[in-house]
Design an enzyme around this catalytic site. Structure first.
Site, mmCIF file in Angstrom:
data_model
loop_
_atom_site.group_PDB
_atom_site.id
_atom_site.type_symbol
_atom_site.label_atom_id
_atom_site.label_comp_id
_atom_site.label_asym_id
_atom_site.label_seq_id
_atom_site.Cartn_x
_atom_site.Cartn_y
_atom_site.Cartn_z
ATOM 1 N N VAL A 190 10.209 36.136 -21.232
ATOM 2 C CA VAL A 190 9.454 36.258 -22.472
ATOM 3 C C VAL A 190 9.993 37.575 -23.328
ATOM 4 O O VAL A 190 10.293 38.848 -22.554
ATOM 5 C CB VAL A 190 7.802 36.370 -22.127
ATOM 6 N N ALA A 191 10.265 37.583 -24.589
ATOM 7 C CA ALA A 191 10.379 38.563 -25.501
ATOM 8 C C ALA A 191 11.630 39.363 -24.957
ATOM 9 O O ALA A 191 11.691 40.764 -24.777
ATOM 10 C CB ALA A 191 9.180 39.481 -25.389
ATOM 11 N N MET A 218 16.300 36.166 -25.479
ATOM 12 C CA MET A 218 17.116 35.089 -24.926
ATOM 13 C C MET A 218 16.545 33.545 -25.426
ATOM 14 O O MET A 218 17.148 32.495 -25.442
ATOM 15 C CB MET A 218 16.857 34.536 -23.392
ATOM 16 N N SER A 220 12.261 29.568 -28.922
ATOM 17 C CA SER A 220 13.107 28.538 -29.713
ATOM 18 C C SER A 220 13.462 27.493 -28.850
ATOM 19 O O SER A 220 13.244 26.222 -29.349
ATOM 20 C CB SER A 220 14.406 29.173 -30.232
ATOM 21 N N ASP A 266 16.801 30.502 -34.315
ATOM 22 C CA ASP A 266 17.366 29.964 -33.091
ATOM 23 C C ASP A 266 16.979 28.419 -32.568
ATOM 24 O O ASP A 266 17.774 27.945 -31.740
ATOM 25 C CB ASP A 266 17.214 31.000 -31.948
ATOM 26 N N LYS A 301 19.521 31.332 -24.484
ATOM 27 C CA LYS A 301 20.855 31.636 -24.929
ATOM 28 C C LYS A 301 21.252 32.932 -24.882
ATOM 29 O O LYS A 301 20.421 33.918 -24.469
ATOM 30 C CB LYS A 301 20.942 31.239 -26.322
#
Length: 309
Positions: free
Chosen positions: A105-106, A109, A113, A145, A18
């Site tokens: 990753v990290a 976004m 979740s 999230d 997202k």
């Protein structure tokens, strides 16, 4: 033929990363958490999670963003989702989980979740469990999230981001995402938000007001109006912790992005384009920018967590 055991039937589900079109962050409360007003948009960056019945739980991570350091125990949100589902429903199955990671990753976004949301939908299918409201309750206990990753589309979030209502939206949004060569932890960015505000920086009490400009632009399908209203209260804090973010943002502005937006707590930056051709042009110009690991073109809104047949 007798004497042969049937192979376990895997179930595969998909959910999406997202971006926050609006992220208003209140001061930390007595419990240390921050109230939010946010507008989520699910993007076409999928996480695909396959659950196969097994004698014991296990997690394997594959795909573009499989990386060292991703936990393979109950700290992994996909496995945590399965465990939470068992505790809530009494289902007693065990599963081998394979996560095909396509969300950086990290990066702010919501890839973890999305893993949790996809795992919830998959384990519900294995258990022949159809109460979506219960799944939403389980999701809320896993992370702020996760309920949105379950829902998908575009939604207005309040509280910790988990009190959701769907948002009317027209058309498709074309995004270019610039992932960073560095990493930021969400906790460190929130802490920096608090530090900056104590020093007199940051937005006023209007930060939790309805993001009417974003909502109106979405309903009208007006990309230029949307670009004028997107906002993220965490930008200053993230930039202060990782100055390269500001350089990447400026490169996007010079390249003609309609809007430049930190994704969640960062460090991924989203650039809103007019159309697919404009997105390609932006991507080419951003690929050589300092501090950028890679550039991803995608669109939104994308659907919520669902079974892949």
């Amino acid at each position: 033929m007798t004497g042969l055991r049937a192979l376990p039937t895997p179930v595969t589900a998909r959910a999406h990363g997202k971006i926050n079109l609006h992220l208003g962050v209140d001061d930390a409360g007595a419990d240390g958490y921050h109230e939010l007003v946010t507008v989520f948009e699910a993007l076409g960056t999928p996480e695909t999670v396959t659950l196969t019945p097994a004698e014991t739980d296990s997690v394997e991570v594959v795909g573009k963003y499989a990386a060292a350091g991703i936990p393979l125990d109950e700290r992994n949100l996909a496995l945590a989702a399965v465990v939470a589902f068992r505790e809530r429903t009494g289902w007693n199955g065990r599963v081998a989980i394979t996560i095909d990671k396509n969300v950086p990753v990290a990066g702010g976004m919501g890839g973890g979740s999305a893993d949790a949301a996809a795992a919830l939908v998959a384990v519900a299918a294995l258990a022949d469990f159809e109460d979506r409201a219960v799944l939403a309750e389980i999701a809320a206990g896993l992370g702020a999230d996760v309920p949105f990753a379950l829902l998908g589309g575009i939604a207005l979030g309040r509280g910790r981001g988990d009190h959701l209502s769907r948002v009317l939206s027209r058309g498709t949004h074309h995004w270019v995402l610039a992932t960073s060569t560095g990493e930021l932890s969400t906790a460190s960015v929130y802490a920096r938000v608090d530090e900056l505000r104590q020093a007199g920086h940051g937005a006023d009490a209007a930060r939790l007001a309805e993001p009417q400009g974003v909502l109106t632009a979405l309903a009208a399908g007006d990309v230029e109006k949307l670009a004028a209203h997107v906002h993220n209260d965490m930008t200053e804090a993230a930039v202060s912790l990782m100055p390269d973010i500001a350089r990447v943002m400026e490169e996007g502005r010079r390249a003609g992005a309609h809007a430049v937006l930190l994704s969640g707590s960062g460090p991924t930056v989203g650039f809103l384009a007019q159309n697919a051709k404009h997105a390609l042009e932006l991507a080419v110009l951003l690929e050589a920018s300092r501090g950028v690991r890679e550039v991803v073109r995608t669109t939104g809104p994308a659907p919520g967590a669902h079974i892949v047949e």
